[in-house]
Design a protein around this motif. Sequence first.
Motif, PDB file in Angstrom:
ATOM      1  N   TYR A   1      -0.912   4.165  -5.383  1.00 28.82           N
ATOM      2  CA  TYR A   1      -1.261   2.745  -5.247  1.00 28.82           C
ATOM      3  C   TYR A   1      -2.007   2.241  -6.475  1.00 28.82           C
TER       4      TYR A   1
ATOM      5  N   TYR B   1      -3.299   0.812   4.258  1.00 33.65           N
ATOM      6  CA  TYR B   1      -2.180   1.740   4.443  1.00 33.65           C
ATOM      7  C   TYR B   1      -1.770   1.779   5.908  1.00 33.65           C
TER       8      TYR B   1
ATOM      9  N   SER C   1       0.814  -1.218   0.000  1.00 30.59           N
ATOM     10  CA  SER C   1       0.000   0.000   0.000  1.00 30.59           C
ATOM     11  C   SER C   1       0.847   1.267   0.000  1.00 30.59           C
TER      12      SER C   1
END
Length: 354
Positions: free
Chosen positions: A79, A101, A53
């Motif tokens: 991403y 994330y 991520s």
Amino acid sequence: MAVAASTEGVPLARVSRSQSLTAVRIWIYGLAALVVLMIAVGGATRLTGSGLSITEWKPVTGAIPPLTEQAWLAEFEKYKQISQYELLNKGMTLSEFKFIYAWEWGHRQLGRLIGLAFFLPLIWFWARGAIKGKLALTLLSIGALGGLQGTIGWIMVASGLEPGMTAVAPIKLALHLTVASIILVCLVWVASGLKDRSATDEVSAGSAPRILLGLILLQIALGGLVAGSKAGMTYNTWPLMDGALVPPSSALFSVKPWIENFVDNVVLVQFNHRLVAYALVAFALWHAWTMRRKAPDSKASRRATAMAGLTLGQMALGIVTLLLVVPLWAGLAHQVFAMAVLAMATVHARVSAP
């Protein structure tokens, strides 16, 4: 003639040195606990598919997460450029991206925390004279290994950012986990060696504890390959694999060249992990039996028995994890318990040395 101050016949200088080493030992064990936590968070990052991520490596500025909606959208856009998003997560929402994330950011942030928790107390203890000579060089070497581990971590992540990749390369994930395990071994080895055992009666256990420790490290490395190749998601039966105790060679060595089967063939990867588990448990049981015959009331015998129980428990947990097709809780428990087994084996090998 004046007599040097003492406490119950023990010179104060020796008492002070012993207290300093106790503080150092507690600090190192604290670092070991942080390493185990790091491995647990890394496992959760992998199992939640969060490891890719964050697409950049910023050791310093990366400590600050996105703070505005615009910053979050910029990270999300980065991403979206990688294959994992296109092939697996296309259409995910910003809130879903924030979730994955957070896992990867937390994993990297914990790495920074470990670095600070290592070097700041190291400098303080060194300045006070509690750490010097061989111990200082040993700890500096462990610190250097920790720095190398951060680099390996990024190399691992970078392998998953290549076009067409949706996850990190299994061999690099296995290397990352193995180096983390070696760091744990080094920390526990040093810490357990700082305890004064002159007043205890230790029985030599020969080379068996160190062999056991080596087998555990090998099994953890193989477990990293299983995790990286997602081999645990297949052949979810035990003790048979696809109806056979030993899969046919055509399945075990279906990849060309044959050497790549040990990394890329989920059949052989899982089968090797099973085989070493059987060998490890058998060796631990044999070691416990021989120690109970040799010195039944010794600490070494009790530790050997505990190791036999721990390896049996870890194998049982691994079987449950396989049968349930690796749910998050089981996968994490299996990985963290492996670190507990490794730490116990390290202590056993350290204090039972001939």
